[in-house]
Design an enzyme around this catalytic site. Structure first.
Site, PDB file in Angstrom:
ATOM      1  N   ALA A   1       0.798  -1.236   0.000  1.00 33.00           N
ATOM      2  CA  ALA A   1       0.000   0.000   0.000  1.00 33.00           C
ATOM      3  C   ALA A   1       0.830   1.284   0.000  1.00 33.00           C
ATOM      4  CB  ALA A   1      -0.974  -0.006   1.187  1.00 33.00           C
TER       5      ALA A   1
ATOM      6  N   HIS B   1       5.237   5.009  -3.775  1.00 33.57           N
ATOM      7  CA  HIS B   1       6.682   5.203  -3.786  1.00 33.57           C
ATOM      8  C   HIS B   1       7.067   6.551  -4.368  1.00 33.57           C
ATOM      9  CE1 HIS B   1       7.996   1.227  -2.386  1.00 33.57           C
ATOM     10  NE2 HIS B   1       6.848   0.809  -2.912  1.00 33.57           N
TER      11      HIS B   1
ATOM     12  N   ARG C   1       3.816 -11.301  -5.722  1.00 37.14           N
ATOM     13  CA  ARG C   1       4.415 -10.314  -6.615  1.00 37.14           C
ATOM     14  C   ARG C   1       4.563 -10.920  -8.014  1.00 37.14           C
ATOM     15  NH1 ARG C   1       7.588 -11.040  -2.085  1.00 37.14           N
ATOM     16  NH2 ARG C   1       8.049  -9.281  -0.717  1.00 37.14           N
TER      17      ARG C   1
ATOM     18  N   ILE D   1       3.835  -6.193 -13.937  1.00 33.98           N
ATOM     19  CA  ILE D   1       3.659  -4.956 -13.161  1.00 33.98           C
ATOM     20  C   ILE D   1       3.774  -5.299 -11.679  1.00 33.98           C
ATOM     21  CG2 ILE D   1       2.232  -2.929 -12.802  1.00 33.98           C
ATOM     22  CD1 ILE D   1       2.678  -3.184 -15.705  1.00 33.98           C
TER      23      ILE D   1
HETATM   24  C1  LIG Z   1       3.727  -8.266  -1.576  1.00 31.43           C
HETATM   25  C2  LIG Z   1       3.537  -7.128  -2.507  1.00 31.43           C
HETATM   26  C3  LIG Z   1       3.787  -5.819  -2.102  1.00 31.43           C
HETATM   27  C4  LIG Z   1       3.609  -4.762  -2.974  1.00 31.43           C
HETATM   28  N1  LIG Z   1       3.775  -3.494  -2.516  1.00 31.43           N
HETATM   29  C5  LIG Z   1       3.542  -2.444  -3.342  1.00 31.43           C
HETATM   30  C6  LIG Z   1       3.651  -1.116  -2.861  1.00 31.43           C
HETATM   31  O1  LIG Z   1       3.865  -0.892  -1.673  1.00 31.43           O
HETATM   32  N2  LIG Z   1       3.483  -0.094  -3.711  1.00 31.43           N
HETATM   33  C7  LIG Z   1       3.195  -0.304  -5.028  1.00 31.43           C
HETATM   34  O2  LIG Z   1       3.081   0.670  -5.761  1.00 31.43           O
HETATM   35  N3  LIG Z   1       3.041  -1.567  -5.503  1.00 31.43           N
HETATM   36  C8  LIG Z   1       3.203  -2.629  -4.694  1.00 31.43           C
HETATM   37  N4  LIG Z   1       3.048  -3.894  -5.157  1.00 31.43           N
HETATM   38  C9  LIG Z   1       2.736  -4.092  -6.539  1.00 31.43           C
HETATM   39  C10 LIG Z   1       1.268  -3.918  -6.878  1.00 31.43           C
HETATM   40  O3  LIG Z   1       0.466  -4.534  -5.915  1.00 31.43           O
HETATM   41  C11 LIG Z   1       1.029  -4.540  -8.237  1.00 31.43           C
HETATM   42  O4  LIG Z   1       1.919  -3.977  -9.134  1.00 31.43           O
HETATM   43  C12 LIG Z   1      -0.360  -4.299  -8.765  1.00 31.43           C
HETATM   44  O5  LIG Z   1      -1.337  -4.647  -7.828  1.00 31.43           O
HETATM   45  C13 LIG Z   1      -0.560  -5.086 -10.023  1.00 31.43           C
HETATM   46  O6  LIG Z   1      -1.846  -4.883 -10.500  1.00 31.43           O
HETATM   47  P1  LIG Z   1      -2.392  -5.662 -11.717  1.00 31.43           P
HETATM   48  O7  LIG Z   1      -3.706  -5.065 -12.021  1.00 31.43           O
HETATM   49  O8  LIG Z   1      -1.365  -5.704 -12.779  1.00 31.43           O
HETATM   50  O9  LIG Z   1      -2.505  -7.163 -11.252  1.00 31.43           O
HETATM   51  P2  LIG Z   1      -3.664  -7.919 -10.467  1.00 31.43           P
HETATM   52  O10 LIG Z   1      -4.163  -7.150  -9.325  1.00 31.43           O
HETATM   53  O11 LIG Z   1      -3.150  -9.271 -10.190  1.00 31.43           O
HETATM   54  O12 LIG Z   1      -4.832  -7.996 -11.512  1.00 31.43           O
HETATM   55  C14 LIG Z   1      -4.861  -8.931 -12.544  1.00 31.43           C
HETATM   56  C15 LIG Z   1      -6.277  -9.367 -12.723  1.00 31.43           C
HETATM   57  O13 LIG Z   1      -6.377 -10.164 -13.874  1.00 31.43           O
HETATM   58  C16 LIG Z   1      -7.318 -11.182 -13.657  1.00 31.43           C
HETATM   59  N5  LIG Z   1      -7.090 -12.262 -14.599  1.00 31.43           N
HETATM   60  C17 LIG Z   1      -5.967 -13.016 -14.725  1.00 31.43           C
HETATM   61  N6  LIG Z   1      -6.133 -13.941 -15.685  1.00 31.43           N
HETATM   62  C18 LIG Z   1      -7.377 -13.777 -16.162  1.00 31.43           C
HETATM   63  C19 LIG Z   1      -8.128 -14.440 -17.171  1.00 31.43           C
HETATM   64  N7  LIG Z   1      -7.632 -15.473 -17.856  1.00 31.43           N
HETATM   65  N8  LIG Z   1      -9.389 -14.016 -17.409  1.00 31.43           N
HETATM   66  C20 LIG Z   1      -9.918 -12.980 -16.720  1.00 31.43           C
HETATM   67  N9  LIG Z   1      -9.241 -12.317 -15.765  1.00 31.43           N
HETATM   68  C21 LIG Z   1      -7.982 -12.715 -15.497  1.00 31.43           C
HETATM   69  C22 LIG Z   1      -7.027 -11.572 -12.248  1.00 31.43           C
HETATM   70  O14 LIG Z   1      -8.105 -12.250 -11.672  1.00 31.43           O
HETATM   71  C23 LIG Z   1      -6.746 -10.235 -11.591  1.00 31.43           C
HETATM   72  O15 LIG Z   1      -7.881  -9.670 -11.011  1.00 31.43           O
HETATM   73  C24 LIG Z   1       3.209  -4.980  -4.294  1.00 31.43           C
HETATM   74  C25 LIG Z   1       2.935  -6.279  -4.699  1.00 31.43           C
HETATM   75  C26 LIG Z   1       3.057  -7.340  -3.799  1.00 31.43           C
HETATM   76  C27 LIG Z   1       2.678  -8.694  -4.216  1.00 31.43           C
END
Ligand SMILES: Cc1cc2nc3c(=O)[nH]c(=O)nc-3n(C[C@H](O)[C@H](O)[C@H](O)COP(=O)(O)OP(=O)(O)OC[C@H]3O[C@@H](n4cnc5c(N)ncnc54)[C@H](O)[C@@H]3O)c2cc1C
Ligand SMILES: Cc1cc2nc3c(=O)[nH]c(=O)nc-3n(C[C@H](O)[C@H](O)[C@H](O)COP(=O)(O)OP(=O)(O)OC[C@H]3O[C@@H](n4cnc5c(N)ncnc54)[C@H](O)[C@@H]3O)c2cc1C
Lengths: 496, 418
Positions: free
Chosen positions: A46, A49, A312, A354
């Site tokens: 959360a 940065h 991650r 990401i």
């Molecule tokens: C432990 C940890 C700590 C972190 N700390 C930070 C931080 O402090 N600050 C920061 O800026 N970032 C942080 N991050 C990074 C940040 O959380 C991620 O970069 C971000 O949440 C990624 O978002 P996203 O939408 O790409 O992925 P996701 O949230 O994973 O979204 C992807 C979505 O795609 C869907 N999906 C996948 N495959 C399919 C399919 N075949 N059909 C339909 N839907 C599908 C999934 O269900 C999911 O909802 C951290 C990450 C982690 C794990």
């Protein structure tokens, strides 16, 4: 027929949809779970940065700086809780000091404002519970903390308000480019035909990419486990505290005051796990405690109210081994986000790999993708006359003055019924988050939108009441109310 | 702003008995504020018998016990508001509350009686590893859903913790035809009353696994199993002792915590050990005119003692209003050897003091001793004491009057470890 299909409604998919909704486009946002922001976007540190970690010149470095500077605006538009607490990066030995100097130099190159180098004494004066062996530190005043799930949810809601179609419980199974150049997106709920496909599938973004492009990267999941401490622990720490070695790749634990007034301690680091394995383990929670002790002394772990884990989406870049014909993967030096069309595949756009700071950068990633579409479509794009960057604000009863509370109850008596005692959250607020666009459909859906059961009783008091409200508003029987996913029923049968 | 002599916060057995006692002393401008839609507190969901054996000399169910007090309240005509949540109490005794009919209420009172009861400790407090599926629920929440809403929370149940609510729920679920597979307790002894171990577990052939805990929750969507392990003397799981129990529900009965968010807002000092306000024998807190009683002060085993404690608070509040009697915190009471906590923690010299205390360990041939400056004031013998059963001892007023001001009174238990 769609102009654009976005696969994945995490924070990235949500903000991509939000930015694209500026134009009159037929957009489908497709999510396999029953709710948005259900994977990585709900379980992370959360932190917003500052941008001193990104490799100078990388897209990541540029987007992080821009995102941080604009963050309070986005949160004001979307009514999301955000606090610029500032961060302390601390060193207890020479190796750590070296790390800090590197970060400081990178920060200067990236144009990050306000970075200050401190002696151990100065750091201790700002944060009395630091490890007294701290010898050196860096202060980064622009680092903040956000309500992470609210941030992603608000983007999705705003996108839907602006006309984006949200398809929940819809899983993408296959993807094919047709002879006419359009994509056929096959899902468990039928086929979507679209001109563009944007891959925002988080830890599964490699699998989606591989359906139409070469497997030039892969996602190596890395789990992080956390403790959540009670609000009583909040006075223990004033800033986000990083040990110098704790950036997103190296082992190191962060101590994070949250916007809810709790404290997070984590994450641990564990590789070689399944992509969906978000359990916590005694072993790694123990490790969090051990490593955290290098940063701060006497962290009140006895005030733990829960633990959780997130995955991650760590990208590894591939090279084709000409001899064997196999792809070989390894850590990339620049560690950038994977944004844009892969080589030779038109109108399929990746937002892949990401990892941190993906939460920070989500809106900037949305803008980046918007520019790609603008460049390709040019004058074809017609502005959406109904577009608004703002979502309808929530009424946060507990934050109102007594006079405002009185008039709220007069307008709507359901504000007089306090359902969550820890967060002072009323029936009216719960009904609102169920009825909104992209509204809550489960107990945790309500929790993430209205803030119920985040307090020290962890839902002991409000669960029976929220279940009743969900039954009434969704017109479902008690057995049909879930905690989150299908199969997570709370009530198994009734006595009646 | 509405003005009252006494505002009672919470309409459980403590709040009702305190209001009735003050009424009996001639105080008529009393209001009780209760957030549930009926008076009675936790008793409404306790449909089992075992209430009132001391106070009424009768074996009643929880609703029957509460019903008797509701009848008396209505007979007296004491004012109360239900579905009304108190949000704030200021140090100058203005109560802020909300409900749907009146909106936001400001109530100014000469005296306030805190009777908010307690809440259950949640799973996080014990930092269990594993997934976070549906089917993990605290025993009191389950009791509310089953007994008040008619909803079942699972079919194959493991109970963690042998507190009274867990024991009672093990029996309740068995009576409903559900399978209760085991009750696990990390200590080598049960935490609930002995009568409940017999009547709720032994009579229903439910195994009680002492020195055991749950180390991991397993399941996607809903709980599918728990991993359990034997623990050593330091309560740490013993490697190699793990086993798996397949179940769909984990019921937690891992302790109760007095509910004192409002007390803190009113600047009332709390005792780290009980989690409740520091009170003297009149149940007055360190803020003049604010009294406290019932589970908000200390977690009681049986409601009869709650009622007696609440009557003291109500009478003292009445005396404070009528005669301006300021009940002092003259002596400090300290929990000594083998005592986990003792209430009251402060004493005035003006009245006899009845102490409630819990032992920190199970002891045989025990003696409870109250002393001051090395001199024994009073003692009682017990064949055995254990942490799950509250003990009491009384100190006569005469013994208090000639003690030096501000001296420390020590309460300890001597005995043989068993
Ligand atoms: C432990 C940890 C700590 C972190 N700390 C930070 C931080 O402090 N600050 C920061 O800026 N970032 C942080 N991050 C990074 C940040 O959380 C991620 O970069 C971000 O949440 C990624 O978002 P996203 O939408 O790409 O992925 P996701 O949230 O994973 O979204 C992807 C979505 O795609 C869907 N999906 C996948 N495959 C399919 C399919 N075949 N059909 C339909 N839907 C599908 C999934 O269900 C999911 O909802 C951290 C990450 C982690 C794990
Ligand atoms: C499961 C269970 C089984 C038990 N079994 C037995 C038994 O067999 N025999 C026996 O003698 N005793 C038993 N007891 C103990 C007995 O019921 C309790 O000791 C007694 O109910 C405590 O009374 P109280 O008034 O202090 O608290 P409660 O009954 O908890 O009442 C407190 C009241 O305050 C209200 N309140 C709290 N905060 C606010 C606020 N901010 N605004 C407005 N109202 C508020 C609450 O809604 C509640 O109604 C049992 C208790 C439990 C939980």
């Amino acid at each position: 027929m769609y102009d654009i299909v976005i696969i994945g409604a995490g924070v990235v998919g949500g903000f991509v949809a939000r930015q694209l909704s500026r134009y009159r486009l037929k957009i489908a946002l497709i999510e396999k779970h029953d709710d948005v922001c259900f994977e990585t976007s709900r379980a992370n540190s959360a932190i917003i940065h500052a941008g001193y970690n990104g490799h100078p010149g990388s897209i990541k470095a540029v987007l992080t700086k821009a995102a941080n500077e604009d963050f309070h605006n986005v949160c004001a538009q979307l009514d999301v809780e955000f606090e610029r607490l500032g961060a302390l990066i601390i060193a207890v030995d020479d190796e750590g000091k070296q790390k800090i100097l590197e970060k400081y130099a990178k920060g200067q190159q990236n144009g990050i404002k306000g970075l200050e180098l401190l002696t151990g004494k100065q750091a201790l004066a700002m944060e009395p519970n630091l490890n007294p062996r701290v010898i050196y530190a860096m202060y980064s005043p622009t680092v903040g903390v956000v309500n992470p799930w609210e941030f992603g949810l608000a983007a999705c809601e705003n996108a839907v308000d602006n006309g984006v179609e949200l398809h929940l419980s819809t899983k993408v199974l296959d993807l094919k480019r047709q002879a006419d150049g359009y994509y056929a997106v096959k899902t468990n709920k039928g086929e979507f035909i679209a001109k563009y496909v944007i891959n925002c599938a988080g830890i599964y973004s490699d699998e989606i990419n591989n359906l139409v492009a070469k497997p030039f990267f892969r996602i190596a999941p890395r789990r992080g486990e956390y403790f959540v401490l009670d609000k009583e622990a909040r006075s223990f720490v004033n800033h986000v505290v990083f040990e110098a070695r704790a950036d997103d790749d190296v082992k190191g634990v962060i101590i994070i005051p949250t916007v809810h007034g709790n404290v997070l301690v984590g994450p641990s680091t564990q590789d070689d796990i399944d992509k969906d394995d978000v359990k916590t383990t005694a072993e790694h929670l123990q490790a969090v405690k051990r490593v955290a002790a290098q940063s701060m002394v006497n962290i009140p772990f006895d005030l733990t109210i829960r633990t959780f884990a997130g995955i991650r989406p760590r990208p590894q870049m591939g090279k084709l081994n000409q001899k064997t014909g196999e792809w070989e993967y390894g850590e990339d030096k620049v560690k950038d986000f994977i944004l844009g069309e892969p080589e030779g595949v038109e109108n399929f756009i990746n937002c892949a790999g990401i990892k941190s700071p993906g939460l920070t950068c989500a809106n900037e990633i949305g803008k980046y993708i918007l520019h790609i579409i603008e460049e390709k479509e040019g004058a074809n794009l017609i502005p959406n006359p109904d577009f608004s960057p703002c979502r309808r604000p929530l009424t946060r009863f507990s934050k109102r003055t007594d006079e405002e509370k009185a008039s709220l109850i007069k307008e709507n008596p359901a504000f007089g019924n306090v359902v969550c005692r820890c967060g002072e959250i009323t029936e009216a607020e719960i009904v609102d988050v169920i009825q909104r666009n992209c509204g809550a459909r489960s107990l945790d859906g309500v929790k993430r939108r209205a803030g119920t059961s985040l307090g020290r009783c962890q839902g002991g008091f409000c669960t029976p009441l929220v279940v009743e409200i969900l039954e009434r508003e969704l017109k479902r029987g008690p057995e049909q109310i879930t905690k989150d996913e299908a199969g997570s029923n709370i009530v198994t049968d009734t006595l009646l | 702003m509405q003005a009252y002599d006494i505002a009672v916060i919470g309409g459980g057995p403590a709040g009702m008995a305190a209001a009735l006692a003050a009424w009996g002393q001639g105080i008529k401008r009393i209001i009780i504020l209760e957030r549930n839609n009926t008076l009675g507190g936790i008793l409404n969901q306790c449909i089992h018998p075992g209430f009132g054996l001391q106070y009424f000399n009768k074996d009643l169910t929880g609703p029957e016990y509460a019903g008797e007090f509701m009848r008396r309240l209505n007979e007296a005509g004491i004012e109360y508001k239900v579905s009304t949540t108190v949000l704030n109490i200021s140090a100058d005794k203005v109560v802020t509350a909300v409900n749907s009919n009146d909106g936001l209420l400001h109530i100014e009172a000469k005296s306030i009686i805190l009777a908010m009861g307690c809440r259950e400790r949640a799973a996080g407090g014990i930092a269990m590893a594993g997934t976070r599926p549906a089917g993990v629920i605290t025993a009191g929440t389950a009791q509310k859903m089953i007994n008040l809403q008619g909803k079942h929370i699972g079919n194959r149940i493991v109970v963690l913790g042998s507190g009274d609510i867990g024991l009672i729920m093990a029996r309740r679920l068995s009576l409903e035809g559900k399978e209760v597979l085991a009750v696990l307790e990390q200590y080598p002894y049960a935490n609930g009353l002995s009568r409940n171990v017999v009547q709720c577990l032994e009579d229903y052939n439910i195994p009680l696994l002492l020195s055991h805990t749950v180390t991991e929750v397993i399941g996607q969507g809903r709980v599918s199993a728990v991993k359990i392990a034997r623990v050593d003397q330091d309560l740490k799981p013993i490697a190699g002792s793990e086993s798996i129990i397949e179940c769909d529900t984990l019921l937690l009965s891992v302790g109760l915590i007095p509910e004192n968010e409002l007390s803190k807002k009113a600047k009332v000092a709390l005792d780290q050990k009980t989690g409740g306000p520091l009170v003297n024998q009149d149940m007055q807190t360190d803020v003049e005119g604010i009294f406290a009683c019932g589970n908000v002060v200390q977690v009681h085993d049986i409601v009869d003692f709650v009622t007696l404690e609440a009557e003291k608070a109500g009478q003292a509040a009445a005396a404070y209003i009528k005669e301006g009697i300021k009940s002092a915190h003259t002596f400090v009471v300290t929990a000594g050897d083998n005592v986990r906590f003792v209430v009251p923690q402060r004493l005035s010299a003006s009245a006899e003091a009845g102490f409630f205390l819990r032992s920190a360990a199970a002891l045989d041939e025990a003696t409870i001793v109250v002393s001051c400056c090395g001199r024994e004031l009073v003692s009682v013998k017990r064949a055995a004491v254990k942490p799950s059963e509250m003990e009491s001892i009384c100190l006569k007023k005469e013994l208090l009057t000639d003690l030096p001001l501000n001296s420390e009174i020590l309460v300890e238990i001597k005995g043989r470890c068993c």
